[in-house]
Write a protein that holds these residues in place. Structure first.
Motif, short mmCIF file in Angstrom:
data_model
loop_
_atom_site.label_atom_id
_atom_site.label_comp_id
_atom_site.label_asym_id
_atom_site.label_seq_id
_atom_site.Cartn_x
_atom_site.Cartn_y
_atom_site.Cartn_z
N ILE A 187 23.14 -7.70 -2.96
CA ILE A 187 22.96 -7.62 -4.42
C ILE A 187 23.63 -6.37 -4.98
O ILE A 187 24.43 -6.44 -5.93
CB ILE A 187 21.45 -7.65 -4.78
N VAL A 188 23.31 -5.22 -4.39
CA VAL A 188 23.87 -3.95 -4.89
C VAL A 188 25.38 -3.93 -4.70
O VAL A 188 26.12 -3.46 -5.58
CB VAL A 188 23.20 -2.74 -4.19
N GLY A 189 25.86 -4.45 -3.60
CA GLY A 189 27.30 -4.50 -3.37
C GLY A 189 28.02 -5.29 -4.45
O GLY A 189 29.05 -4.86 -4.95
N LEU A 228 15.42 -1.77 -5.85
CA LEU A 228 15.35 -3.20 -5.53
C LEU A 228 14.64 -3.50 -4.21
O LEU A 228 14.24 -4.63 -3.98
CB LEU A 228 16.76 -3.80 -5.48
N LEU A 229 14.49 -2.51 -3.34
CA LEU A 229 13.99 -2.80 -2.00
C LEU A 229 12.57 -3.39 -2.01
O LEU A 229 12.31 -4.41 -1.37
CB LEU A 229 14.03 -1.56 -1.11
N GLN A 230 11.65 -2.77 -2.75
CA GLN A 230 10.29 -3.29 -2.76
C GLN A 230 10.19 -4.67 -3.42
O GLN A 230 9.56 -5.57 -2.86
CB GLN A 230 9.34 -2.30 -3.44
N LEU A 260 15.52 -8.47 6.66
CA LEU A 260 16.12 -9.33 5.63
C LEU A 260 16.13 -8.68 4.24
O LEU A 260 17.16 -8.76 3.56
CB LEU A 260 15.42 -10.69 5.58
N PRO A 261 15.04 -8.04 3.77
CA PRO A 261 15.11 -7.42 2.44
C PRO A 261 16.24 -6.41 2.32
O PRO A 261 16.94 -6.36 1.29
CB PRO A 261 13.75 -6.73 2.28
N ALA A 262 16.45 -5.61 3.35
CA ALA A 262 17.53 -4.61 3.30
C ALA A 262 18.89 -5.30 3.22
O ALA A 262 19.77 -4.88 2.45
CB ALA A 262 17.47 -3.70 4.52
N TYR A 263 19.09 -6.37 3.99
CA TYR A 263 20.36 -7.10 3.93
C TYR A 263 20.58 -7.71 2.54
O TYR A 263 21.67 -7.67 1.99
CB TYR A 263 20.43 -8.20 4.99
N ARG A 321 0.84 -1.21 0.00
CA ARG A 321 0.00 0.00 0.00
C ARG A 321 0.87 1.25 0.00
O ARG A 321 0.40 2.34 -0.26
CB ARG A 321 -0.94 0.02 1.21
N ALA A 322 2.14 1.12 0.34
CA ALA A 322 3.12 2.20 0.28
C ALA A 322 4.44 1.56 -0.16
O ALA A 322 4.48 0.39 -0.51
CB ALA A 322 3.26 2.88 1.62
N PHE A 323 5.53 2.32 -0.11
CA PHE A 323 6.80 1.84 -0.67
C PHE A 323 7.17 0.45 -0.17
O PHE A 323 7.40 -0.46 -0.97
CB PHE A 323 7.90 2.85 -0.33
N VAL A 324 7.25 0.26 1.14
CA VAL A 324 7.53 -1.09 1.67
C VAL A 324 6.51 -1.50 2.73
O VAL A 324 6.76 -2.39 3.54
CB VAL A 324 8.96 -1.19 2.23
N LYS A 325 5.34 -0.87 2.72
CA LYS A 325 4.26 -1.24 3.64
C LYS A 325 3.32 -2.19 2.92
O LYS A 325 2.68 -1.82 1.93
CB LYS A 325 3.46 0.00 4.08
#
Ligand code: ZN
Length: 96
Positions: A51-53, A89-91, A43-46, A19-23
């Motif tokens: 991935i980005v690293g 990539l976060l969502q 976990l998604p942030a890790y 319903r929002a960016f990561v909500k």
């Protein structure tokens, strides 16, 4: 996982997952599947960091080996790329 990557309900694949960016939504508006109890925590942030690293550091090393860019030129390339990839990539990663 594919439906989650696309931000869709894991049960029906039609309703929205966020319903929002990561909500995430409490339940699917199409099929009524309850989604409020699926907590991803950090976990998604890790995973996005991993991935980005790999993308940014690997690309930086390849460009550094092939060219003679200055530090400022590298900063102008890799800092925005890192921010854009992390936000983009976060969502999908959280959905997956
Ligand atoms: Zn659904």
């Amino acid at each position: 996982i594919k439906r989650g990557l696309l931000g869709r309900c894991p049960h029906c694949g039609k309703g929205k997952l966020f319903r929002a960016f990561v909500k995430s939504v409490d339940k699917c508006e199409v099929c009524g599947e309850e989604l409020h109890h699926h907590r991803a925590d950090d976990l998604p942030a890790y995973l996005v960091i991993v991935i980005v690293g790999h993308i940014v550091v690997g690309s930086f090393m390849a460009v550094e080996a092939a060219t003679t860019l200055s530090t400022w030129q590298h900063a102008l390339i890799w800092v925005p790329l890192t921010i854009i990839l992390a936000v983009a990539l976060l969502q999908p990663v959280k959905g997956a």
